[in-house]
Design a protein around this motif. Structure first.
Motif, mmCIF file in Angstrom:
data_model
loop_
_atom_site.group_PDB
_atom_site.id
_atom_site.type_symbol
_atom_site.label_atom_id
_atom_site.label_comp_id
_atom_site.label_asym_id
_atom_site.label_seq_id
_atom_site.Cartn_x
_atom_site.Cartn_y
_atom_site.Cartn_z
ATOM 1 N N ASP A 1 0.826 -1.211 0.000
ATOM 2 C CA ASP A 1 0.000 0.000 0.000
ATOM 3 C C ASP A 1 0.862 1.264 0.000
ATOM 4 N N ASP A 2 1.931 1.241 0.770
ATOM 5 C CA ASP A 2 2.800 2.421 0.798
ATOM 6 C C ASP A 2 3.445 2.654 -0.563
ATOM 7 N N SER A 3 3.858 1.567 -1.202
ATOM 8 C CA SER A 3 4.467 1.721 -2.528
ATOM 9 C C SER A 3 3.457 2.266 -3.531
ATOM 10 N N LEU A 4 2.238 1.761 -3.426
ATOM 11 C CA LEU A 4 1.210 2.255 -4.349
ATOM 12 C C LEU A 4 0.939 3.740 -4.117
ATOM 13 N N ARG A 5 0.873 4.135 -2.866
ATOM 14 C CA ARG A 5 0.623 5.554 -2.592
ATOM 15 C C ARG A 5 1.791 6.410 -3.079
ATOM 16 N N GLU A 6 2.983 5.868 -2.959
ATOM 17 C CA GLU A 6 4.133 6.631 -3.433
ATOM 18 C C GLU A 6 4.142 6.724 -4.950
ATOM 19 N N LEU A 7 3.737 5.644 -5.585
ATOM 20 C CA LEU A 7 3.766 5.632 -7.053
ATOM 21 C C LEU A 7 2.631 6.462 -7.647
ATOM 22 N N GLY B 1 14.740 15.976 -8.267
ATOM 23 C CA GLY B 1 15.816 15.891 -9.228
ATOM 24 C C GLY B 1 16.510 14.550 -9.296
ATOM 25 N N GLU B 2 15.915 13.533 -8.705
ATOM 26 C CA GLU B 2 16.548 12.214 -8.726
ATOM 27 C C GLU B 2 15.913 11.353 -9.812
ATOM 28 N N ALA B 3 16.053 10.099 -9.634
ATOM 29 C CA ALA B 3 15.548 9.169 -10.651
ATOM 30 C C ALA B 3 14.026 9.226 -10.680
ATOM 31 N N PRO B 4 13.423 8.835 -11.810
ATOM 32 C CA PRO B 4 11.962 8.824 -11.881
ATOM 33 C C PRO B 4 11.361 7.947 -10.797
ATOM 34 N N LEU B 5 10.173 8.331 -10.415
ATOM 35 C CA LEU B 5 9.549 7.666 -9.274
ATOM 36 C C LEU B 5 9.297 6.190 -9.534
ATOM 37 N N PHE B 6 8.913 5.870 -10.752
ATOM 38 C CA PHE B 6 8.523 4.497 -11.015
ATOM 39 C C PHE B 6 9.718 3.556 -11.123
ATOM 40 N N SER B 7 10.888 4.108 -11.232
ATOM 41 C CA SER B 7 12.033 3.238 -11.514
ATOM 42 C C SER B 7 12.551 2.545 -10.267
ATOM 43 N N HIS B 8 12.047 2.912 -9.111
ATOM 44 C CA HIS B 8 12.649 2.337 -7.918
ATOM 45 C C HIS B 8 12.099 0.954 -7.603
ATOM 46 N N ASP B 9 10.938 0.620 -8.140
ATOM 47 C CA ASP B 9 10.405 -0.711 -7.877
ATOM 48 C C ASP B 9 9.827 -1.265 -9.179
ATOM 49 N N PRO B 10 10.653 -1.802 -10.020
ATOM 50 C CA PRO B 10 10.158 -2.261 -11.322
ATOM 51 C C PRO B 10 9.213 -3.451 -11.202
ATOM 52 N N THR C 1 3.914 -5.563 -12.348
ATOM 53 C CA THR C 1 2.680 -6.233 -11.928
ATOM 54 C C THR C 1 1.469 -5.347 -12.193
ATOM 55 N N LEU C 2 1.620 -4.067 -11.941
ATOM 56 C CA LEU C 2 0.510 -3.142 -12.198
ATOM 57 C C LEU C 2 0.169 -3.078 -13.676
ATOM 58 N N GLU C 3 1.186 -3.159 -14.505
ATOM 59 C CA GLU C 3 0.937 -3.081 -15.947
ATOM 60 C C GLU C 3 0.154 -4.277 -16.459
ATOM 61 N N ARG C 4 0.281 -5.394 -15.753
ATOM 62 C CA ARG C 4 -0.463 -6.584 -16.190
ATOM 63 C C ARG C 4 -1.921 -6.538 -15.753
ATOM 64 N N LEU C 5 -2.227 -5.684 -14.823
ATOM 65 C CA LEU C 5 -3.602 -5.619 -14.327
ATOM 66 C C LEU C 5 -4.480 -4.829 -15.293
ATOM 67 N N PRO C 6 -5.744 -5.189 -15.379
ATOM 68 C CA PRO C 6 -6.654 -4.384 -16.211
ATOM 69 C C PRO C 6 -6.913 -3.025 -15.573
ATOM 70 N N GLU C 7 -7.436 -2.140 -16.383
ATOM 71 C CA GLU C 7 -7.651 -0.761 -15.936
ATOM 72 C C GLU C 7 -8.646 -0.682 -14.776
ATOM 73 N N GLN C 8 -9.640 -1.547 -14.794
ATOM 74 C CA GLN C 8 -10.627 -1.495 -13.703
ATOM 75 C C GLN C 8 -9.986 -1.845 -12.361
ATOM 76 N N GLU D 1 -2.992 -9.528 -2.406
ATOM 77 C CA GLU D 1 -2.221 -10.773 -2.323
ATOM 78 C C GLU D 1 -1.288 -10.902 -3.518
ATOM 79 N N CYS D 2 -1.791 -10.575 -4.676
ATOM 80 C CA CYS D 2 -0.975 -10.686 -5.897
ATOM 81 C C CYS D 2 0.216 -9.738 -5.834
ATOM 82 N N LEU D 3 -0.057 -8.507 -5.482
ATOM 83 C CA LEU D 3 1.027 -7.522 -5.447
ATOM 84 C C LEU D 3 2.041 -7.841 -4.357
ATOM 85 N N ALA D 4 1.551 -8.260 -3.202
ATOM 86 C CA ALA D 4 2.470 -8.594 -2.117
ATOM 87 C C ALA D 4 3.336 -9.787 -2.511
ATOM 88 N N GLY D 5 2.732 -10.764 -3.179
ATOM 89 C CA GLY D 5 3.512 -11.915 -3.609
ATOM 90 C C GLY D 5 4.591 -11.524 -4.596
#
Lengths: 396, 182
Positions: free
Chosen positions: A46-52, B115-124, B129-136, B174-178
């Motif tokens: 959840d924290d990562s999602l909020r940060e992202l 001024g650092e790296a893009p936000l999304f790059s820290h946890d690829p 995993t988010l990209e595989r999920l549908p928009e809903q 559960e999916c994201l945590a896994g």
């Protein structure tokens, strides 16, 4: 020991549990390491999602994006073609941008160079003067600039094109080029072309001319398809007769009563110009009854001299009348009766009768009917009415 | 502090008045309405597309289409619900039409943090995993986790059943945590 279900953990994480359920779940998490580790993993997600996904957008960037929307919506409301998102968001090539600063005035160029284009930065809120109904909130400068200087937009400007100045300023003054509107599609695009209106104007003028012509000269008779043979023969002979009549009239010297302006001239001319109804409508020529004046024959002019009156009486027309029957004595309707000199043709009526007015003398009459042998007879016509009878035999 | 409503997801505030004025042709009211919800809508667009350039385009198209179809705004709910559904429908349609974002596809300038790296790059792994999920599903995560809406409010925004919302959120966590722990 019974662990927490995923639904319970999810509800606890989202603060959806209340009262005793919330307390029991909290106590279980404090005592169960397995559930606690699972809960901590979910909290990390959840924290990562909020940060992202929960980052606060930059104010200046949001202002710019909102301005694009307002420009598009204003253009839509004004009926102008709304600019596409790609037209609004033009990236800046780093190699071209420094070449032309925003303050620099674009010089006039020769017509040969007018096709060349350059790109130059567009100030923030560009295009606002084209949409005067934009609210004033759009013009407010952004106050918070947490990010470095934003990437300026570029627009493509034809170099030296004086019409490219935004407010119609002459070349030499500072101004920005207007992005040309895209051509409209559909009916609006067709109606916006100049050629469409010129074509419509031409069609209207042509229709008005045709209507005036019809009012002046009448509706022309239009026949479709091939006419029957007897009608073609009749019209051909009529044309020959008209030619002869014209030649005879031209050879005849004009009488004094035919001078322009005299009443008799107009009456006689009208009678001469009046077409024969039998030719126009393929009907038997109307012949006057006994004792009835001929409406086609010109009225004798009282102003004509005596010599003329004598000449007129010498050439007084007689009438050949008759009937056409077959061998059994049945009247033949529609038989063609030709007079050779002067050339005329009439058709017999339902009773097989016909009448032809002609000058006195020897006249040749020819009777033709489909399926029957023609009959030619020479008659000596005196003054008055001559009655005759024709019998047509079947053709061999 | 939000200038329009402290809780734009739950309290309509002046939304209804602004919608009525905008429907009568008041552009100022329309632009005020769009500005009130632009930051929230931007977060939604970013979560629905996971791409800066696509998010900008989705944000633009959503607001332009919202301005065109203002008559369809329901009067008994905040405008933000309607905007969220409109953005989701657009994102789903584009995803079906254009396909998911390929790894080699150029993205827009992603906002950077200090001024650092893009936000999304820290946890690829999380991003993948988010990209595989549908928009809903991404919309559910944003509404429940980022916007902190209750299950009932999420159900009202998405027009889905609250029980279904809870079940799906549990599966997603559960999916994201896994994925992240692994």
């Amino acid at each position: 020991m019974k662990h927490l279900t995923s639904l319970q953990l999810c509800a606890f994480l989202d603060d959806a549990l209340v009262g005793a359920s919330d307390d029991q779940t909290a106590r279980h998490l404090a005592s169960c390491a397995m559930c606690r580790s699972r809960y901590e993993a979910w909290c990390h997600v959840d924290d990562s999602l909020r940060e992202l996904l929960g980052q606060t957008p930059d104010e200046h960037a949001m202002e710019q994006r909102t301005s694009w929307v307002e420009i598009a919506v204003s253009a839509e409301r004004k009926g102008l073609p709304a600019p596409e998102f790609g037209e609004l968001r033009i990236p800046l090539p780093a190699a071209v941008a420094p070449a032309v600063p925003p303050e620099r005035v674009l010089p006039m160029a020769t017509p040969a160079a007018s096709s060349a284009t350059i790109q130059r930065p567009v100030p923030h809120g560009a295009g606002r003067e084209f949409y005067p109904e934009l609210p004033s909130v759009m013009a407010q400068p952004s106050t918070a600039h947490r990010m470095p200087a934003p990437t300026p937009m570029l627009e493509t400007v034809p170099v030296g094109d004086p019409s490219a100045t935004r407010t119609g300023k002459p070349a030499g003054q500072q101004g920005y080029a207007r992005i040309p509107p895209r051509p409209r599609k559909g009916l609006g695009g067709v109606m916006s072309r100049r050629g469409t209106w010129l074509g419509l104007l031409l069609v209207v003028a042509l229709a008005a001319g045709v209507r005036l012509g019809i009012e002046r000269f009448g509706m022309p008779e239009i026949k479709f398809g091939r006419r029957p043979a007897h009608e073609r023969d009749a019209s051909g002979r009529k044309a020959v007769a008209d030619g002869r009549t014209d030649r005879e009239e031209q050879a005849t010297p004009p009488r004094r009563s035919d001078r322009p302006g005299s009443a008799s001239t107009s009456r006689t001319g009208a009678a001469a110009e009046e077409p024969d109804a039998s030719i126009l409508f393929d009907l038997p020529a109307l012949e006057p009854e006994d004792g009835e004046p001929d409406p086609v024959a010109p009225a004798p002019s009282r102003l004509a001299p005596a010599a003329d009156r004598d000449a007129g009486s010498a050439s007084a027309k007689s009438t050949i009348c008759g009937e056409v029957r077959n061998a059994k004595g049945t009247p033949i309707e529609g038989a063609r009766v030709y007079l050779t000199s002067p050339a005329r043709m009439v058709r017999t009526d339902r009773l097989g009768r016909f009448c032809l007015s002609c000058p006195s003398g020897k006249r040749t009459v020819r009777i033709e009917s489909a399926g029957r042998a023609p009959v030619t007879r020479t008659l000596k016509v005196g003054s008055g009415r001559l009655e005759t009878r024709f019998t047509l035999d079947p053709a061999n | 502090m939000h200038p329009h409503s402290l809780r734009p997801w739950t309290e309509p505030g002046r939304d209804h008045d602004l919608v009525l004025a905008a429907q009568r042709g008041d552009l100022v009211a329309l632009f005020t309405l769009l500005r009130v919800h632009r930051e929230t809508l931007w977060r939604l667009c970013l979560a629905l597309t996971l791409d800066q350039a696509r998010a900008e385009r989705l944000f633009h198209e959503t607001l332009v289409r919202a301005a065109k179809s203002l008559r369809g705004v329901p009067s008994d709910a905040p405008v933000l619900h309607w905007l969220a559904r409109l953005a989701t429908h657009l994102a789903v349609a584009w995803s079906r039409h254009e396909g998911p974002r390929t790894p080699g596809e150029p993205t827009g300038a992603w906002p950077v943090a200090d001024g650092e790296a893009p936000l999304f790059s820290h946890d690829p792994r999380l991003l993948a995993t988010l990209e595989r999920l549908p928009e809903q599903d991404r919309l559910l995560l944003v509404l429940a986790v980022v916007e902190r809406l209750s299950y009932g409010e999420v159900a009202r925004v998405t027009k889905r059943d609250a029980g279904e919302i809870v079940r799906r959120l549990t599966e997603l966590r559960e999916c994201l945590a896994g994925e992240v722990v692994a």
